[in-house]
Design a protein around this motif. Sequence first.
Motif, PDB file in Angstrom:
ATOM      1  N   LEU A  14      45.487 -20.713 -25.818  1.00  0.00           N
ATOM      2  CA  LEU A  14      44.506 -21.441 -25.024  1.00  0.00           C
ATOM      3  C   LEU A  14      45.208 -22.553 -24.260  1.00  0.00           C
ATOM      4  O   LEU A  14      45.896 -23.387 -24.845  1.00  0.00           O
ATOM      5  N   HIS A  15      45.044 -22.566 -22.959  1.00  0.00           N
ATOM      6  CA  HIS A  15      45.627 -23.607 -22.101  1.00  0.00           C
ATOM      7  C   HIS A  15      44.631 -24.748 -21.911  1.00  0.00           C
ATOM      8  O   HIS A  15      44.966 -25.920 -22.021  1.00  0.00           O
ATOM      9  N   SER A  16      43.390 -24.377 -21.585  1.00  0.00           N
ATOM     10  CA  SER A  16      42.376 -25.401 -21.342  1.00  0.00           C
ATOM     11  C   SER A  16      40.988 -24.831 -21.602  1.00  0.00           C
ATOM     12  O   SER A  16      40.782 -23.613 -21.562  1.00  0.00           O
ATOM     13  N   PHE A  29      43.967 -19.325 -20.411  1.00  0.00           N
ATOM     14  CA  PHE A  29      45.059 -19.075 -21.341  1.00  0.00           C
ATOM     15  C   PHE A  29      46.383 -19.082 -20.586  1.00  0.00           C
ATOM     16  O   PHE A  29      46.418 -18.882 -19.379  1.00  0.00           O
ATOM     17  N   ALA A  30      47.474 -19.313 -21.302  1.00  0.00           N
ATOM     18  CA  ALA A  30      48.806 -19.310 -20.698  1.00  0.00           C
ATOM     19  C   ALA A  30      49.804 -18.757 -21.706  1.00  0.00           C
ATOM     20  O   ALA A  30      49.568 -18.795 -22.916  1.00  0.00           O
ATOM     21  N   HIS A  31      50.909 -18.266 -21.190  1.00  0.00           N
ATOM     22  CA  HIS A  31      51.973 -17.728 -22.045  1.00  0.00           C
ATOM     23  C   HIS A  31      52.950 -18.839 -22.403  1.00  0.00           C
ATOM     24  O   HIS A  31      53.354 -19.624 -21.536  1.00  0.00           O
ATOM     25  N   PHE A  32      53.316 -18.882 -23.672  1.00  0.00           N
ATOM     26  CA  PHE A  32      54.258 -19.872 -24.168  1.00  0.00           C
ATOM     27  C   PHE A  32      55.322 -19.171 -24.989  1.00  0.00           C
ATOM     28  O   PHE A  32      55.029 -18.204 -25.703  1.00  0.00           O
ATOM     29  N   ASP A  33      56.525 -19.679 -24.915  1.00  0.00           N
ATOM     30  CA  ASP A  33      57.614 -19.137 -25.710  1.00  0.00           C
ATOM     31  C   ASP A  33      57.405 -19.557 -27.161  1.00  0.00           C
ATOM     32  O   ASP A  33      57.263 -20.745 -27.458  1.00  0.00           O
ATOM     33  N   ALA A  34      57.385 -18.577 -28.051  1.00  0.00           N
ATOM     34  CA  ALA A  34      57.118 -18.857 -29.470  1.00  0.00           C
ATOM     35  C   ALA A  34      58.175 -19.760 -30.087  1.00  0.00           C
ATOM     36  O   ALA A  34      57.879 -20.591 -30.945  1.00  0.00           O
ATOM     37  N   ALA A  35      59.408 -19.623 -29.649  1.00  0.00           N
ATOM     38  CA  ALA A  35      60.501 -20.379 -30.258  1.00  0.00           C
ATOM     39  C   ALA A  35      60.597 -21.813 -29.758  1.00  0.00           C
ATOM     40  O   ALA A  35      61.034 -22.700 -30.496  1.00  0.00           O
ATOM     41  N   THR A  36      60.191 -22.074 -28.506  1.00  0.00           N
ATOM     42  CA  THR A  36      60.443 -23.406 -27.935  1.00  0.00           C
ATOM     43  C   THR A  36      59.205 -24.174 -27.500  1.00  0.00           C
ATOM     44  O   THR A  36      59.269 -25.395 -27.383  1.00  0.00           O
ATOM     45  N   MET A  45      37.834 -29.534 -13.464  1.00  0.00           N
ATOM     46  CA  MET A  45      39.035 -28.706 -13.370  1.00  0.00           C
ATOM     47  C   MET A  45      40.292 -29.559 -13.490  1.00  0.00           C
ATOM     48  O   MET A  45      41.219 -29.220 -14.224  1.00  0.00           O
ATOM     49  N   ASP A  46      40.312 -30.671 -12.778  1.00  0.00           N
ATOM     50  CA  ASP A  46      41.481 -31.549 -12.807  1.00  0.00           C
ATOM     51  C   ASP A  46      41.712 -32.144 -14.194  1.00  0.00           C
ATOM     52  O   ASP A  46      42.852 -32.286 -14.640  1.00  0.00           O
ATOM     53  N   LEU A  47      40.638 -32.482 -14.899  1.00  0.00           N
ATOM     54  CA  LEU A  47      40.769 -33.086 -16.222  1.00  0.00           C
ATOM     55  C   LEU A  47      41.439 -32.171 -17.236  1.00  0.00           C
ATOM     56  O   LEU A  47      42.130 -32.633 -18.137  1.00  0.00           O
ATOM     57  N   VAL A  48      41.230 -30.852 -17.084  1.00  0.00           N
ATOM     58  CA  VAL A  48      41.819 -29.918 -18.046  1.00  0.00           C
ATOM     59  C   VAL A  48      42.987 -29.125 -17.459  1.00  0.00           C
ATOM     60  O   VAL A  48      43.551 -28.262 -18.137  1.00  0.00           O
ATOM     61  N   GLY A  49      43.361 -29.409 -16.220  1.00  0.00           N
ATOM     62  CA  GLY A  49      44.502 -28.725 -15.621  1.00  0.00           C
ATOM     63  C   GLY A  49      44.210 -27.304 -15.183  1.00  0.00           C
ATOM     64  O   GLY A  49      45.109 -26.469 -15.122  1.00  0.00           O
ATOM     65  N   PRO A  53      46.062 -27.615 -26.323  1.00  0.00           N
ATOM     66  CA  PRO A  53      45.252 -27.363 -25.130  1.00  0.00           C
ATOM     67  C   PRO A  53      44.489 -28.610 -24.709  1.00  0.00           C
ATOM     68  O   PRO A  53      44.219 -29.495 -25.527  1.00  0.00           O
ATOM     69  N   LYS A  54      44.138 -28.654 -23.423  1.00  0.00           N
ATOM     70  CA  LYS A  54      43.297 -29.730 -22.911  1.00  0.00           C
ATOM     71  C   LYS A  54      41.855 -29.256 -22.994  1.00  0.00           C
ATOM     72  O   LYS A  54      41.514 -28.187 -22.491  1.00  0.00           O
TER      73      LYS A  54
END
Length: 122
Positions: A6-8, A90-97, A33-37, A104-105
């Motif tokens: 979850l991104h926002s 939603f957004a993709h994130f690297d699991a390791a870093t 929209m701006d508040l949560v990116g 999330p916002k």
Amino acid sequence: MQLNLLHSKIHRATVTDLSLHYEGSLAIDREFMDLVGLREFQKILVGNMANGERFETYAIAAPAGSKAISLNGATAHLGKRGDLVTIMAFAHFDAATEADAWQPKVLVLGDENQKIIKRPTV
């Protein structure tokens, strides 16, 4: 490995308008929209708390300060004015870093789409 997190989220947004003959999408107050990116044309998942409908569309900006949440095009069939919806991106994130540190916002709205809670700091 990439994780889809979850991104926002804009929670408990009240649907203010419907426009069946619009080309599609969900119009959201630009300030929210701006508040949560959330970016214009970004893919979103919307859950309607009133009827259980869940659908994907994209976000478009309504005027800042308008408090508008408008179901447009085909999505106008999936709710009515006054319904409470949750808008998620939603957004993709690297699991390791990235994934372990990600938060999330979240914006939770009150009656008449008044801003009441922002988590974490946005």
